[in-house]
Design a protein around this motif. Structure first.
Motif, PDB file in Angstrom:
ATOM      1  N   HIS A   1      -5.445   0.798   4.360  1.00 51.26           N
ATOM      2  CA  HIS A   1      -5.082   1.708   3.277  1.00 51.26           C
ATOM      3  C   HIS A   1      -5.285   3.162   3.703  1.00 51.26           C
ATOM      4  O   HIS A   1      -4.407   4.019   3.483  1.00 51.26           O
ATOM      5  CB  HIS A   1      -5.927   1.388   2.038  1.00 51.26           C
ATOM      6  CG  HIS A   1      -5.510   2.130   0.804  1.00 51.26           C
ATOM      7  ND1 HIS A   1      -5.818   3.450   0.584  1.00 51.26           N
ATOM      8  CD2 HIS A   1      -4.786   1.724  -0.283  1.00 51.26           C
ATOM      9  CE1 HIS A   1      -5.311   3.832  -0.572  1.00 51.26           C
ATOM     10  NE2 HIS A   1      -4.682   2.814  -1.121  1.00 51.26           N
TER      11      HIS A   1
ATOM     12  N   ARG B   1      -9.225  -2.022   3.680  1.00 50.43           N
ATOM     13  CA  ARG B   1      -9.622  -0.652   3.336  1.00 50.43           C
ATOM     14  C   ARG B   1      -9.211   0.318   4.440  1.00 50.43           C
ATOM     15  O   ARG B   1      -8.716   1.412   4.173  1.00 50.43           O
ATOM     16  CB  ARG B   1     -11.134  -0.607   3.114  1.00 50.43           C
ATOM     17  CG  ARG B   1     -11.641   0.732   2.569  1.00 50.43           C
ATOM     18  CD  ARG B   1     -13.138   0.700   2.370  1.00 50.43           C
ATOM     19  NE  ARG B   1     -13.526  -0.273   1.355  1.00 50.43           N
ATOM     20  CZ  ARG B   1     -14.431  -1.226   1.549  1.00 50.43           C
ATOM     21  NH1 ARG B   1     -15.038  -1.346   2.711  1.00 50.43           N
ATOM     22  NH2 ARG B   1     -14.736  -2.066   0.579  1.00 50.43           N
TER      23      ARG B   1
ATOM     24  N   GLN C   1      -2.385   6.091   4.099  1.00 50.31           N
ATOM     25  CA  GLN C   1      -2.520   7.360   3.391  1.00 50.31           C
ATOM     26  C   GLN C   1      -2.388   8.532   4.358  1.00 50.31           C
ATOM     27  O   GLN C   1      -1.667   9.508   4.093  1.00 50.31           O
ATOM     28  CB  GLN C   1      -3.886   7.437   2.697  1.00 50.31           C
ATOM     29  CG  GLN C   1      -3.937   6.872   1.304  1.00 50.31           C
ATOM     30  CD  GLN C   1      -5.221   7.263   0.601  1.00 50.31           C
ATOM     31  OE1 GLN C   1      -6.266   7.409   1.220  1.00 50.31           O
ATOM     32  NE2 GLN C   1      -5.143   7.441  -0.696  1.00 50.31           N
TER      33      GLN C   1
ATOM     34  N   ILE D   1       0.835  -1.203   0.000  1.00 46.09           N
ATOM     35  CA  ILE D   1       0.000   0.000   0.000  1.00 46.09           C
ATOM     36  C   ILE D   1       0.871   1.255   0.000  1.00 46.09           C
ATOM     37  O   ILE D   1       0.593   2.222  -0.711  1.00 46.09           O
ATOM     38  CB  ILE D   1      -0.946  -0.005   1.207  1.00 46.09           C
ATOM     39  CG1 ILE D   1      -2.002  -1.113   1.059  1.00 46.09           C
ATOM     40  CG2 ILE D   1      -1.623   1.355   1.370  1.00 46.09           C
ATOM     41  CD1 ILE D   1      -2.866  -1.309   2.292  1.00 46.09           C
TER      42      ILE D   1
END
Length: 490
Positions: A384, A381, A388, A348
């Motif tokens: 991720h 999810r 970020q 990721i």
């Protein structure tokens, strides 16, 4: 100095910003959130290229670009979509004069090069004796472009690219998926939301004999019945309020390939009847049409619900369940494959580095331990999103330290370094149970009722386990980094 003006049309602010960040170093970037704003920009500015999202409020990207071709024919038009094939790309690419079709997630370097080529094409069209006012690819050219794109997709989503621990539970899951890929059989993937069911479905498709044909996706829980029918089966102009033209359904677009029906358990009984007929008869009838059309489509569906329980309680049709469940597969949640977490995190991070144009080299060891210790209710999810955020919060291209972790992960305390591993199977099971209870109590801020409900235990049973594992003196939700507490809600 910029080399041209590019208009970005996207109703999502984050997408606008991402596209602008990539393109603004070389181009003047103009922004619009919908078709009306885009028309105002085109009426007042000289634009060389248009990058338009397919899904916009009120009108699709392809339909808008078809209108643009008639009114402002000069700019080179490009479309971005989350589908492997846009809903109308095959039927509408020539009519709309679309130069390039870009799939999500897009690669920054490839996107930038595509826009460079588009602007260069714009200037060539303007030169005397140039390539002409419109790029009109033949069907043969279009088919070659689509075939090449599918080959690239096949490499991107092959089984070998699914990141996993070679000794973890995903090994068995991937072995089953490879078996399923070799046969033209319906697959039902179960697992928690965000665990990666669509990624597994893509691997099955691209690993199958249908891998050179379309793969299309629909989230069945996101639309009411009428719109879902129109999306999947198509519609004729005037079939319902807002149906201003004929629409090709996703089943027809997927002909020869695979359709992935996500959140199939959220559909209504009325829609389930219509879907069952499509699967039985292998034909569709668009809304408002009088004739049916034969289709050849493989169906992969997914759900985070217990469909067998829904069948028993009358919420899901038994006959449809058996149609979809020819080859059942379960995708383990991230907490069931903790050995995968460091590998997935690194993958990721590489993706986020490319998207954000950063060079963050990795994670500090303490950060990885905390990532492994956390409960991840949102699965991959959520992981991720966490990575970020960490990259955005970091000020330098250095390994991501634990101080960058979000507040909700403050209770994810790793086991002390050098702690001996439990020797017997019983010890290992108890250690896993103790850790799961401690993490859940922390996530529920010590509320026994909420924790018991999440763990599937009674309040009395949970209290007994807290006493058994002596958690009262160990777990304190208010303490920093997850030291454990004796102030539970009783």
């Amino acid at each position: 100095m910029t080399s041209g003006a590019v208009l970005i049309i996207d109703d999502e602010l984050r997408s606008q910003e991402s596209l602008k960040r990539v393109l603004s170093e070389e181009f003047d970037v103009l922004l619009a959130s919908n078709a009306h704003e885009a028309e105002a920009v085109l009426a007042g500015d000289l634009v060389q290229a248009i990058v338009c999202d397919q899904r916009m409020p009120g009108v699709s990207g392809v339909d808008f670009l078809r209108h643009v071709r008639e009114t402002w024919p000069d700019p080179v038009r490009m479309i971005i979509s989350g589908f492997s094939e846009s809903e109308d790309i095959i039927a509408g690419v020539n009519e709309a004069g679309i130069y390039q079709y870009i799939t999500k997630p897009w690669d920054p370097e490839k996107l930038l090069q595509t826009v460079r080529d588009a602007v260069r094409l714009y200037h060539l069209q303007k030169e005397p004796g140039g390539v002409g006012q419109e790029l009109k690819p033949s069907h043969g050219t279009l088919n070659r472009v689509l075939s090449e794109r599918r080959r690239e997709q096949r490499k991107l989503f092959e089984f070998e690219r699914i990141v996993h621990d070679p000794a973890g539970p995903m090994v068995e899951t991937l072995a089953l998926a490879r078996k399923a890929a070799g046969y033209d059989i319906s697959v039902l993937i179960t697992g928690a939301s965000g665990a990666g069911k669509e990624l597994l479905a893509r691997a099955i498709h691209f690993g199958s004999a249908r891998g050179d044909k379309p793969f299309v996706v629909e989230n069945c829980g996101a639309l009411p019945d009428e719109l879902l029918e129109s999306e999947l089966f198509g519609c004729k102009k005037g079939a319902y309020t807002g149906a201003y033209q004929d629409r090709i359904g996703l089943f027809e677009l997927a002909d020869g390939g695979t359709i992935f029906l996500d959140e199939i358990g959220e559909t209504s009984p009325a829609f389930q009847v219509k879907l069952l007929r499509v699967l039985q008869e292998r034909e569709i009838r668009p809304l408002g049409a009088t004739r049916s059309r034969k289709i050849d489509v493989r169906v992969i569906s997914a759900t985070n619900r217990d469909l067998e329980s829904d069948v028993e309680q009358g919420r899901f049709r038994r006959d449809l369940f058996y149609r979809l469940n020819a080859f059942p597969m379960h995708l383990p949640a991230l907490t069931e494959r903790r050995g995968d977490i460091p590998l997935i995190a690194e993958s990721i991070l590489a993706e986020v580095n490319r998207a954000f144009r950063r060079k963050v080299p990795g994670f500090a060891p303490e950060t990885l331990r905390r990532l492994r210790a956390y409960g991840w209710p949102g699965n991959v999810r959520e992981l991720h999103n966490e990575i970020q955020r960490m990259v955005v919060m970091s000020d330098a291209d250095a390994p991501l330290g634990p101080h960058l972790l979000s507040a909700r992960m403050a209770g994810a305390a790793p086991a002390p370094r050098g702690a001996p591993a439990p020797a017997t199977l019983k010890d290992q099971v108890e250690a896993l149970e103790r850790g799961a209870i401690a993490r859940t109590l922390l996530e529920c801020a010590g509320n026994i009722s909420h924790a018991a409900e999440r763990l599937g235990l009674s309040r009395v049973g949970l209290r007994a386990k807290i006493d058994r594992y002596d958690l009262r003196k160990d777990v304190n939700p208010a303490a920093p980094l997850g030291r454990a507490c004796d102030g539970y809600e009783q």
